[in-house]
Scaffold this motif. Structure first.
Motif, short mmCIF file in Angstrom:
data_model
loop_
_atom_site.label_atom_id
_atom_site.label_comp_id
_atom_site.label_asym_id
_atom_site.label_seq_id
_atom_site.Cartn_x
_atom_site.Cartn_y
_atom_site.Cartn_z
N VAL A 4 40.67 108.22 124.92
CA VAL A 4 39.76 107.23 124.36
C VAL A 4 39.25 107.69 123.00
N ASP A 5 39.25 106.78 122.05
CA ASP A 5 38.56 107.01 120.78
C ASP A 5 37.22 106.30 120.89
N PHE A 6 36.18 107.05 121.14
CA PHE A 6 34.88 106.43 121.42
C PHE A 6 34.30 105.74 120.19
N GLY A 7 34.67 106.23 119.02
CA GLY A 7 34.17 105.60 117.81
C GLY A 7 34.72 104.20 117.62
N GLY A 8 35.92 103.96 118.11
CA GLY A 8 36.55 102.66 117.90
C GLY A 8 36.67 101.83 119.17
N GLY A 9 36.36 102.43 120.31
CA GLY A 9 36.52 101.70 121.57
C GLY A 9 37.97 101.38 121.85
N CYS A 10 38.88 102.22 121.36
CA CYS A 10 40.32 101.99 121.52
C CYS A 10 40.97 103.34 121.78
N ARG A 44 50.98 91.31 107.83
CA ARG A 44 49.98 91.67 108.82
C ARG A 44 50.61 91.51 110.20
N ILE A 45 50.53 92.57 111.00
CA ILE A 45 51.16 92.55 112.33
C ILE A 45 50.07 92.64 113.39
N PRO A 46 49.98 91.65 114.28
CA PRO A 46 48.97 91.71 115.33
C PRO A 46 49.25 92.86 116.29
N SER A 47 48.19 93.45 116.80
CA SER A 47 48.38 94.64 117.63
C SER A 47 47.30 94.73 118.70
N LEU A 48 47.60 95.53 119.73
CA LEU A 48 46.66 95.74 120.84
C LEU A 48 46.63 97.23 121.20
N SER A 49 45.43 97.67 121.57
CA SER A 49 45.30 99.04 122.09
C SER A 49 45.26 99.01 123.61
N PHE A 50 46.14 99.79 124.24
CA PHE A 50 46.14 99.94 125.69
C PHE A 50 45.71 101.37 126.03
N ILE A 51 44.82 101.48 126.97
CA ILE A 51 44.41 102.83 127.43
C ILE A 51 44.74 102.93 128.90
N GLY A 77 43.38 91.83 119.89
CA GLY A 77 42.42 91.48 120.92
C GLY A 77 41.71 92.73 121.36
N ASP A 78 40.90 92.58 122.40
CA ASP A 78 40.14 93.72 122.88
C ASP A 78 41.04 94.74 123.57
N THR A 79 40.60 95.97 123.57
CA THR A 79 41.33 97.05 124.22
C THR A 79 41.59 96.72 125.70
N VAL A 80 42.82 97.00 126.13
CA VAL A 80 43.20 96.74 127.52
C VAL A 80 43.19 98.06 128.29
N TRP A 81 42.44 98.11 129.38
CA TRP A 81 42.32 99.33 130.20
C TRP A 81 43.29 99.18 131.37
N LEU A 82 44.38 99.93 131.34
CA LEU A 82 45.49 99.65 132.24
C LEU A 82 45.22 99.96 133.70
#
Lengths: 421, 452
Positions: free
Chosen positions: A352-358, A375-382, A412-417
């Motif tokens: 987790v990057d706590f500063g970015g919530g991603c 511009r390329i859309p992207s998502l963070s998965f944790i 979109g918002d970070t996805v918590w797997l």
């Protein structure tokens, strides 16, 4: 892969001294593979302090040294802080060194850890990655290594047991390269690689010796009565040459990191030439040729991710994968180039990057994407925190969410797997 | 070269009786007139105190430098400054040069007179019934080690009157150039021994370890040289804070493993380099910048930890305490400590008063250090696993502790209860150390006798 107990006994048939010219085939876990890497690397000193899930690694080292498989001094000290301190002293005296740690041990080691790169000591240390406290956890995750990603070490993440062995050896060539002169972390995932057993090939000692060349540790900075010098005198402060000197040290450190991007690729090619073992040095592109969208992975999760990519491709899903092996320095240009043709990106982190919530690698990926004109859309998965499994099914969900971004402007918002596993 | 002998004066024992002057004129003149005495006891500024006016047989004598006629010269054999009547022109410049009143005009003799130590058998010393005069070998250290190279550069930036620089220079002279020197953050590197901005203060390999990892870094260095078959002294010159507090874990670990390191702690009872904060070695009652004195607080509330005894509990190859006021004692211990590194961990704990942090005038440093030992505030002893622990300079008739406390501003605020606490602590410590001294079975002497 599932976790395996750490009590596997040593394979006595595969000793490096008997393996001068021919590779040996053996089955072992990642911790033992790292110890075999140390045995091949001509290390002078090993300092150890046990911590889960690294403990069996230092047990193997102690056993190898006791049995004469490794001709090195074993210094079994009272904590990780001293582990790295002993080895820094030894490196300043000219020794090739090794240790391994993780989690709270790495946190305790932080003070000498942040100091080492500035002294440009070419050391190698495995991080058997583990999630950090608290919540209490002894399980795998990348949070420990990620927490020190800006300390100035080179950090490489392994995908397989074979890559653990090979990367430990290669790390010495990289660290000791005169254009680099920096310490290297070889990260392998706690549980999945530390205890997961696989078939490996132990390269012959002769080829490894030819690959490594002569030891070259303290040509630039030494504590040696034959070459008396003051090591690390005080710098800085306003007025006088201090600030200028300090800036020069920092800039040359960055230059070393920059050179490492080239050297890591060269060393991986040379390793392949000597052993036939092929690993990507910075990033691996997997089925990226005609990919419409891509996922980025780090470490052992890549195995499941590749299987998922193969299945998705069978089903006609145009997904590709970029595995990051070298995380620090971050291969920004290589990542940008690999992603130049895709229309969406999903980045899977095990921390987790706590500063970015991603995820932390997600931020690095965004910095690479910024180099592209589009511009390329992207998502963070944790996912995979505290030993949670990242399965093929998880990656199919990652593909689905990422593919849905194609054509949209934002992510979109970070996805918590593993949130609902 | 053997050491020079000289006449030493203990003002604390002098009663001003004048027997020494009588003895001098008996020996050196025919008429017995006190005006001929080459030793003069004069009243001090405080009532009932006495001072000595007499030739010190200086190592770098001003009188010799001032003399235009080469009538004065230091005798390389005896160390005595000889006066030559044949060449003296009676200009009296020597009497101006001497700050000790050691060479004076004798009106009746019509020339200057000065002490010649009666050829090595001074009459005054024999006449002194109080033990205020002693005939001593004082320059042994200088002569034995003066020829060794000073391995620090000139001009280290210690505070005025600091004894730590003295200790550093003496230690490194004796250890020699086959050394790797670790100076963790504190006064030792603070005065420039590692250096600033590309300049160094040492001629040997030297480095700043972290405050926390001195013993560990030296472990790695020493072990690697052992592996290479090179005999190199791994030496720490550390402060008490870095050893007793945040660096204690690595120190204890290295001692437990028997690493062959020489670890010298220079104890100035706190973090004096960074502004005089409290450490685990700061004694009870002491003012520091983090144990201040005010309406609600009166200095440190706890006793110091006894780090050298803790090291004894590690059964190190050698442990000793020392003081900058007793350098010959320190030298003897340094010899044994270096030798002991061939067997295991070697630990020296040296008390070094801090002029700035303890708040006393710069010229009083040796005096404060000596009073600490003479009042049993500090006890000088050594330990080996084979011989146990024994006192090397017992204070059987100790000074009152007030003499030591009153010499320092950091104790200025103490009330009677606090002084009583300190006295009790000293008594307990003396009993503890003496009990430990009684333990070794190696000595054939009854334990009690061995103590005194």
């Amino acid at each position: 892969m599932n976790a395996t107990p750490a009590s596997a006994s040593l394979d006595r048939s595969a000793e490096p001294r008997d393996a001068q010219s021919k590779p040996k085939i053996m089955v072992c876990d990642g911790n033992q593979a790292a110890a075999w890497g140390v045995a091949l690397a001509g290390v002078d000193m090993v300092a150890v302090y046990p911590i889960t899930p690294q403990s069996s690694l230092v047990e193997y080292l102690a056993k190898f040294i006791a049995e004469g498989k490794i001709d090195a001094q074993l210094v079994d000290v009272e904590g990780e802080h001293s582990v790295l301190s002993v080895l820094q002293g030894a490196a300043l005296a000219g020794a090739r060194t090794y240790t391994a740690t993780c989690g709270p041990g790495l946190a305790f080691m932080f003070e000498p850890y942040v100091r080492g790169p500035g002294m440009r000591l070419p050391m190698v240390m495995s991080i058997v990655t583990r999630d950090t406290l608290t919540p209490q956890s002894v399980w795998g995750g990348h949070q420990d290594a990620m927490s020190v990603r800006e300390a100035g070490w080179i950090q490489m993440y392994c995908e397989s047991v074979q890559e653990v062995l090979d990367t430990v050896v290669m790390a010495y060539r990289i660290a000791e390269h005169h254009d680099v002169m920096l310490p290297v972390n070889v990260c392998h995932d706690g549980n999945y690689l530390s205890y997961g057993a696989a078939r490996i090939e132990l390269p012959p000692a002769q080829s490894v010796a030819a690959f490594l060349g002569p030891k070259d540790v303290n040509w630039h900075v030494a504590l040696d009565p034959d070459r008396p010098m003051a090591v690390d005198p005080l710098t800085g402060g306003a007025g006088g040459p201090g600030p200028r000197m300090f800036v020069n040290y920092r800039k040359s450190h960055c230059a070393g990191m920059h050179h490492a991007l080239r050297v890591i690729e060269e060393v991986h090619r040379d390793w392949e030439a000597h052993t036939g073992h092929r690993h990507a040095g910075l990033i691996e592109r997997y089925r990226m040729e005609d990919a419409q969208f891509a996922v980025m992975t780090l470490g052992s999760m890549t195995g499941a991710a590749k299987d998922a990519v193969d299945e998705a491709r069978e089903a006609g899903v145009p997904v590709g994968l970029v595995k990051v092996k070298t995380y620090r320095p971050f291969p920004t240009a290589a990542v940008a180039e690999a992603l130049a043709g895709v229309q969406a990106l999903g980045v899977v982190d095990r921390s987790v990057d706590f500063g970015g919530g991603c995820g932390p690698m997600y931020r690095d990926a965004l910095a690479a994407l910024y180099r592209l004109e589009r511009r390329i859309p992207s998502l963070s998965f944790i996912g995979g925190l505290a030993g949670a499994d990242l399965t093929v099914e998880h990656f199919h969900r990652v593909f689905e969410r990422t593919r849905a971004l194609v054509g949209s402007a934002q992510g979109g918002d970070t996805v918590w797997l593993n949130e609902k596993d | 070269m053997s050491g020079y002998n000289t006449i030493a004066f203990d003002a604390g024992r002098c009663t001003g009786c004048g027997e020494c002057m009588d003895a001098c004129v008996q020996a050196k003149s025919e008429d017995g007139d006190l005006a001929h005495s080459r030793i003069r006891i004069v009243a001090g500024e405080a009532p009932d105190t006495w001072e000595l006016a007499m030739c010190r047989q200086c190592g770098d004598p001003r009188c010799v430098q001032e003399c235009p006629a080469a009538a004065l010269a230091k005798n390389a054999e005896s160390g005595v400054i000889d006066w030559n009547a044949e060449t003296c022109v009676g200009c009296l410049l020597c009497t101006v040069g001497c700050t000790y009143g050691g060479i004076v005009w004798d009106e009746s003799a019509r020339h200057v007179i000065k002490c010649d130590t009666c050829g090595g058998d001074p009459a005054c010393v024999k006449a002194c019934g109080e033990g205020a005069l002693k005939y001593l070998t004082t320059s042994r250290i200088y002569n034995e080690f003066g020829d060794l190279e000073d391995l620090f550069v000139p001009g280290l930036a210690g505070c005025q009157g600091c004894n730590t620089e003295l200790l550093m220079r003496h230690t490194l002279r004796r250890v020699g150039p086959e050394v790797v020197l670790a100076t963790p953050p504190g006064c030792v590197p603070g005065m420039g021994s590692v250096g600033y901005n590309g300049l160094t203060g040492s001629k040997v390999p030297v480095f700043h370890p972290l405050l926390t990892n001195t013993a560990s870094m030296l472990t790695g260095i020493k072990r690697h040289y052992q592996r290479q078959g090179r005999d190199i002294v791994a030496l720490a010159l550390a402060g008490d804070g870095g050893a007793a507090d945040v660096g204690f874990q690595s120190l204890s670990g290295a001692a437990e493993r028997g690493e062959q390191i020489l670890f010298v702690v220079i104890d100035n009872e706190g973090y004096m380099n960074t502004g005089m904060q409290r450490s685990g070695c700061t004694p009870y009652g002491a003012w520091t910048s983090t144990t201040p004195v005010g309406r609600e607080a009166h200095g440190k509330r706890q006793d110091a930890k006894n780090l050298p005894l803790i090291m004894v509990a590690h059964r190190c190859a050698y442990v000793a305490t020392a003081s900058t006021a007793f350098m010959e004692d320190y030298y003897a211990k340094l010899e044994r400590a270096i030798e002991a590194t061939h067997r295991g961990f070697s630990y020296l704990h040296v008390y070094s008063p801090c002029t700035t942090g303890w708040r006393f005038p710069a010229q009083k440093n040796i005096e404060v250090a000596r009073k600490a030992v003479e009042s049993n505030f500090v006890m000088l002893w050594e330990y080996t696993p084979e011989e146990g622990l024994h006192l090397t300079r017992p204070a059987d008739d100790p000074r009152p502790i007030e003499e030591y406390l009153e010499a320092q501003g950091k104790y200025r605020h103490l009330d009677a209860d606090q002084i009583a606490h300190i006295r009790r602590h000293i008594d307990e410590n003396v009993e503890l150390i003496r009990n430990l001294c009684a333990r070794p079975a190696a000595s054939p002497l009854p334990a009690r006798t061995a103590l005194t």
